[in-house]
Write an enzyme that holds these catalytic residues in place. Structure first.
Site, PDB file in Angstrom:
ATOM      1  N   ASP A  28       0.854  -1.192   0.000  1.00  0.00           N
ATOM      2  CA  ASP A  28       0.000   0.000   0.000  1.00  0.00           C
ATOM      3  C   ASP A  28       0.888   1.239   0.000  1.00  0.00           C
ATOM      4  O   ASP A  28       1.721   1.418   0.883  1.00  0.00           O
ATOM      5  CB  ASP A  28      -0.890  -0.007   1.253  1.00  0.00           C
ATOM      6  CG  ASP A  28      -1.887   1.139   1.243  1.00  0.00           C
ATOM      7  OD1 ASP A  28      -1.551   2.212   1.767  1.00  0.00           O
ATOM      8  OD2 ASP A  28      -2.997   0.957   0.722  1.00  0.00           O
ATOM      9  N   GLU A 127      -2.289   0.139  -4.767  1.00  0.00           N
ATOM     10  CA  GLU A 127      -2.357  -1.141  -4.064  1.00  0.00           C
ATOM     11  C   GLU A 127      -1.993  -2.298  -4.978  1.00  0.00           C
ATOM     12  O   GLU A 127      -2.337  -2.293  -6.160  1.00  0.00           O
ATOM     13  CB  GLU A 127      -3.767  -1.399  -3.532  1.00  0.00           C
ATOM     14  CG  GLU A 127      -4.156  -0.665  -2.291  1.00  0.00           C
ATOM     15  CD  GLU A 127      -5.491  -1.175  -1.766  1.00  0.00           C
ATOM     16  OE1 GLU A 127      -5.492  -2.089  -0.924  1.00  0.00           O
ATOM     17  OE2 GLU A 127      -6.532  -0.670  -2.222  1.00  0.00           O
TER      18      GLU A 127
END
Length: 371
Positions: A28, A127
């Site tokens: 992330d 992501e």
């Protein structure tokens, strides 16, 4: 213009096969859009920055897409109306959402992760999941973070587990435990061994995919924490939520989830190209020339993928970093440069080009091949 078959034999490509791996890493990127903006304008470092819409916080029906940690400390959150963000952080710097630049930055990140040799499943700009079969997944996670930082200058957090849902929750834990003042640059491992110790006392809302409505319904039934949810029978959850969601909540509460990686990235909805000029452009004819080159190159890539364009967009950034994007839908989906390029030039002519231009970008939005 003829659109070639993807396989060259008239057959659609075979769907990628999900694969199981010993470990799954969730990567992330830290405040992605804000971080990209800070790389190209270091003066934004350390100040509250809010990205969303056209960058005008007074414009109605626009929302925050990314807020810096400084803005978050003042109560600004992604998804919040821009006008509400302005009330909470009136001194923040408000910037427009720059799709072309974020597309390019995200592609560099995903290429950097893939360069380490592990299968990558992309889940958006910021992501990705990575399948790892090594004995030491933490070393791989650190290599991912270091490689992404070296190639792009962007920071990331990495969660490690044996399935996607638990890996994402591990990332959330990593991001909540700052090291040396860095709120995101962490790696955390969450497995069956430490699951209840880490998650048992947390509210059910902390479980990945449990939204506010589901959490409220659980709370009304006396289920407040993950431990409470584990103690609730599957049948009771099925009675409350139905067979699909009830069973899923029972599995999720115990740390279960999807343990596969599909290495081929999700089908892109658009492709973009941007160019930052070493010397600002002041000649409008030169701007049109550069934009034509970008469009032709981008369309060649799209045709090679067997995709079709239905909307075009142009981004202009001036020497003052003032950025705007304008778009228009084409009369009909096409792969013809003769149809697409005039629309791109028309969009450029709609800009006020009285200031030097430091960046031009073009984005071509694509139809779904299954429709």
């Amino acid at each position: 213009m003829h659109v070639p078959d993807v396989t060259g034999d008239g057959q659609p490509p075979a769907a990628p096969t999900p694969q199981r791996h010993r470990w799954i890493l969730h990567v992330d990127l830290d405040q992605f859009q804000v971080s990209v903006e800070r790389i190209r304008d270091p003066d934004l470092v350390g100040v509250a920055v809010i990205v969303g819409g056209s960058g005008d916080p007074e414009q109605p029906r626009t929302v925050v897409t990314c807020a810096s940690y400084e803005a978050r400390e003042q109560g600004v959150r992604a998804g919040m109306p821009m006008r509400a963000a302005l009330r909470k952080s009136p001194d923040a710097v408000f910037l427009p959402t720059d799709h072309a630049t974020y597309d390019a930055a995200s592609a560099r990140v995903m290429d950097a992760i893939a360069s380490l040799g592990h299968p990558v499943e992309v889940w958006g700009w910021d992501e990705a999941y990575v399948g790892v079969d090594a004995d030491d997944p933490v070393a791989v996670a650190e290599a991912v973070r270091e490689t992404v930082a070296a190639v792009t200058g962007l920071r990331s957090a990495v969660g490690i587990s044996d399935n996607k849902q638990r890996a994402k929750m591990a990332t959330n834990i990593a991001k909540s435990r700052p090291v040396d003042g860095d709120p995101a640059a962490r790696v955390f491992v969450l497995t069956g061994e430490n699951w209840m110790a880490e998650m048992g006392d947390r509210p059910t809302r902390d479980l990945h995919s449990v939204g506010p409505k589901t959490a409220a319904k659980l709370a009304a039934a006396g289920v407040d924490t993950v431990a409470d949810l584990v103690a609730t029978s599957r049948q009771d959850l099925i009675d409350l939520f139905g067979p699909h969601q009830g069973t899923w909540l029972s599995v999720l509460a115990r740390g279960g989830g999807d343990a596969t990686i599909t290495a081929e990235p999700a089908l892109a909805r658009s492709h973009s190209k941007v160019q930052t000029f070493p010397t600002d452009l002041t000649d409008v004819a030169q701007m049109h020339d550069r934009l034509a080159e970008l469009t032709e190159s981008l369309l060649e890539q799209i045709v090679g993928e067997g995709r079709v364009v239905f909307r075009v967009a142009v981004t202009v950034r001036t020497t003052t970093f003032f950025t705007r994007t304008k778009s228009r839908k084409l009369p009909a989906p096409t792969t013809s440069l003769a149809d697409i390029e005039p629309a791109v030039h028309l969009l450029l002519d709609r800009f006020d080009l009285d200031r030097p231009v430091r960046l031009l970008g073009v984005r071509l939005e694509l139809t779904d091949p299954d429709t």
